[in-house]
Design a protein around this motif. Sequence first.
Motif, PDB file in Angstrom:
ATOM      1  N   ILE A 103      10.048  -0.313  -2.533  1.00 45.89           N
ATOM      2  CA  ILE A 103       9.347  -0.260  -1.255  1.00 45.89           C
ATOM      3  C   ILE A 103       9.274   1.210  -0.836  1.00 45.89           C
ATOM      4  N   ASN A 104       8.068   1.681  -0.543  1.00 42.88           N
ATOM      5  CA  ASN A 104       7.890   3.079  -0.155  1.00 42.88           C
ATOM      6  C   ASN A 104       7.018   3.177   1.083  1.00 42.88           C
ATOM      7  N   MET A 105       6.814   4.398   1.578  1.00 43.11           N
ATOM      8  CA  MET A 105       5.972   4.626   2.742  1.00 43.11           C
ATOM      9  C   MET A 105       4.591   4.017   2.513  1.00 43.11           C
TER      10      MET A 105
ATOM     11  N   LEU B  62      17.291   0.422  -2.376  1.00 44.24           N
ATOM     12  CA  LEU B  62      17.760  -0.290  -1.194  1.00 44.24           C
ATOM     13  C   LEU B  62      16.592  -0.509  -0.234  1.00 44.24           C
ATOM     14  N   GLY B  63      15.899  -1.627  -0.407  1.00 40.29           N
ATOM     15  CA  GLY B  63      14.791  -1.989   0.464  1.00 40.29           C
ATOM     16  C   GLY B  63      15.154  -3.216   1.277  1.00 40.29           C
ATOM     17  N   PHE B  64      14.584  -3.333   2.487  1.00 42.40           N
ATOM     18  CA  PHE B  64      14.930  -4.433   3.377  1.00 42.40           C
ATOM     19  C   PHE B  64      13.666  -5.088   3.915  1.00 42.40           C
ATOM     20  N   VAL B  65      13.654  -6.411   3.926  1.00 39.59           N
ATOM     21  CA  VAL B  65      12.528  -7.183   4.451  1.00 39.59           C
ATOM     22  C   VAL B  65      13.049  -8.154   5.500  1.00 39.59           C
TER      23      VAL B  65
ATOM     24  N   ASN C 146       0.825  -1.203   0.000  1.00 38.94           N
ATOM     25  CA  ASN C 146       0.000   0.000   0.000  1.00 38.94           C
ATOM     26  C   ASN C 146       0.865   1.261   0.000  1.00 38.94           C
ATOM     27  N   PRO C 147       1.781   1.435  -0.968  1.00 39.95           N
ATOM     28  CA  PRO C 147       2.657   2.610  -0.948  1.00 39.95           C
ATOM     29  C   PRO C 147       1.866   3.907  -1.123  1.00 39.95           C
TER      30      PRO C 147
END
Length: 348
Positions: free
Chosen positions: A186-188, A219-222, A148-149
């Motif tokens: 990946i965003n807010m 650079l996204g992290f899960v 849901n960005p």
Amino acid sequence: MTKDLYQVVWIMVLITLVLFGSTARADAQSLSGLYKQVNHSVVVVHTVEKQMSQKKRDGLVSAEGLGSGVLVSADGKVLTASHVVHTADAVGVEFWNGQIIPARVIASAPEADVALLQLDMVPDEVSPAELGDSDHVEIGEEVFVIGNPYGLGRTLTAGYVSARHRPKNGSGDQTSLEMLQTDAAINMGNSGGPMFDMEGKVVGIASRILSQSGGFEGLGFVVTSNVAKRMLLEEQSFWAGLTSFLLTDELAQVFNLPQTAGLLVQQVAEGSPAAKLGLHQGQSPATVNDKNFLVGGDIILEMEGVQITGDRAFADQVHLILNQLQAGSTFDVKVYRAGQIVELSTTL
């Protein structure tokens, strides 16, 4: 080049273009099919919690928040990010058809940034997503994220696993708090949303990004699915429903603590064990030595008989004690309130 050789070259070029086009269409169809397969298990997480007003004179005000999550069991358990729901006063989970179901936090591991919600009911015709084995995910593997960005629900982004990260200074079980890095956007608002492998299995829960601009920069992290499974479904990490700020050294002296360290309470979620204890949360913003926090709340000196210290051993000990608490157990804390030591207790 002879006429025959020229014809052969063109035939090879045409075959290559046909094969490449077929592969691209197959990949697109595969991703589209996977999206349809898992989309209904992905949810939007709505929250209401108390935050400091931008107008400081207004103090704490209720604010709405948004995140993402994924249904992982037929009885209504939803995985999301801890920072989305950890101090929420109310949580609602929205499904693909717009139906919003009330939910409550039943487990949270802020150190890993994962949390588990329990729905009041499960909508009809909704199937949970399957958790994959993140230990088998390899760097370079294709993945996709649904979330849901910026409030734009049901958005799919695709990319690859870029790296695998583990804490360098962990101890005990904390060493397995690993994360996968990805270039899938990946965003807010994506926080708490699932990352899927190309079999449609959940292999990670979106946590954070590294950014200079505030938006996604590759650079996204899960958090890995195995970490989430262990900490939330197997160990059932205790949810206290509060955030705190560690006071040590000079700050402990500034607050005139009767010991070397304490936890300054920042936020307390309504209906949480922390609220049932009667803990007072912070009321006014302050800055000391370039550190920002809320003051006016209780300062926790002991939890379950364990004195607050600033070392790692304390954190591991409290983590172990809290995760052993069961329904019906008593939960005791000792706090420093307005210059007095006060003992608080509640039954979980």
